[in-house]
Design a protein around this motif. Structure first.
Motif, short mmCIF file in Angstrom:
data_model
loop_
_atom_site.label_atom_id
_atom_site.label_comp_id
_atom_site.label_asym_id
_atom_site.label_seq_id
_atom_site.Cartn_x
_atom_site.Cartn_y
_atom_site.Cartn_z
N ASN A 142 57.02 38.24 5.50
CA ASN A 142 57.01 37.21 6.33
C ASN A 142 57.76 37.63 7.73
OD1 ASN A 142 56.70 34.55 7.36
ND2 ASN A 142 58.46 33.72 6.24
N SER A 143 57.26 38.91 8.22
CA SER A 143 57.85 39.59 9.27
C SER A 143 57.13 40.13 10.21
CB SER A 143 58.91 40.65 8.77
OG SER A 143 59.43 41.42 9.77
N HIS A 144 57.49 40.33 11.54
CA HIS A 144 56.49 40.83 12.46
C HIS A 144 56.84 42.59 12.38
CE1 HIS A 144 55.51 37.13 14.39
NE2 HIS A 144 56.98 36.99 14.60
N PHE A 145 57.57 43.01 11.77
CA PHE A 145 57.73 44.39 11.32
C PHE A 145 56.57 44.78 10.90
CE2 PHE A 145 59.02 48.37 9.20
CZ PHE A 145 59.71 48.85 10.54
N PRO A 146 55.77 45.98 10.91
CA PRO A 146 54.70 46.20 10.23
C PRO A 146 54.90 47.00 8.68
CG PRO A 146 55.14 47.98 11.99
CD PRO A 146 56.31 46.93 11.96
N PHE A 147 55.48 45.93 8.10
CA PHE A 147 56.05 46.32 6.60
C PHE A 147 54.47 46.87 5.83
CE2 PHE A 147 59.91 44.10 7.04
CZ PHE A 147 60.80 45.15 6.99
#
Length: 123
Positions: free
Chosen positions: A30-35
């Motif tokens: 649920n993040s914009h970081f490319p996890f």
């Protein structure tokens, strides 16, 4: 021709696996970081190292190596191959070449993404 089919099938499995794993991780974060990308690159790096260690003294057919290392892991992530090749340079004692590989790969990759993006926007 047989080798191409083996690599292609491995690539098929790896690409679909990348899509599913990266998507699941990214959605779960649920993040914009490319996890998702970080996850597949990390998993791929660990798996290629693990299998290289296991296969080092085992008799494995060339087809299995092509399927796993080039096809499956190559499509799952190319970062794993970069990491493995850098490790092998370090193990061979050519530290300068390993460092050069890291620096050039990162900077050239970033530069080419920027150039490609700029060209794409100009078209």
């Amino acid at each position: 021709m047989k080798e191409l089919i083996v690599v292609g099938f491995g690539g098929f499995v790896g690409a679909i696996s990348r899509y599913l794993v990266a998507g699941w991780v990214q959605n779960a974060s649920n993040s914009h970081f490319p996890f998702g990308t970080l996850a597949v690159n990390s998993i791929g790096s660990f798996v290629i190292g693990l299998l290289a260690g296991i296969f080092q003294h085992a008799i494995i057919s060339p087809e299995v190596r092509l399927f796993v290392f080039i096809g499956l892991l190559g499509a799952f992530t190319t970062f794993s191959t970069f990491s493995y090749e850098t490790m092998m340079l370090l193990r061979s004692g050519v530290v300068w070449e390993a460092v050069l590989n890291i620096i050039v790969s990162f900077l050239l990759g970033l530069l080419l993404v920027v150039l490609g993006y700029a060209l794409g926007q100009a078209i």
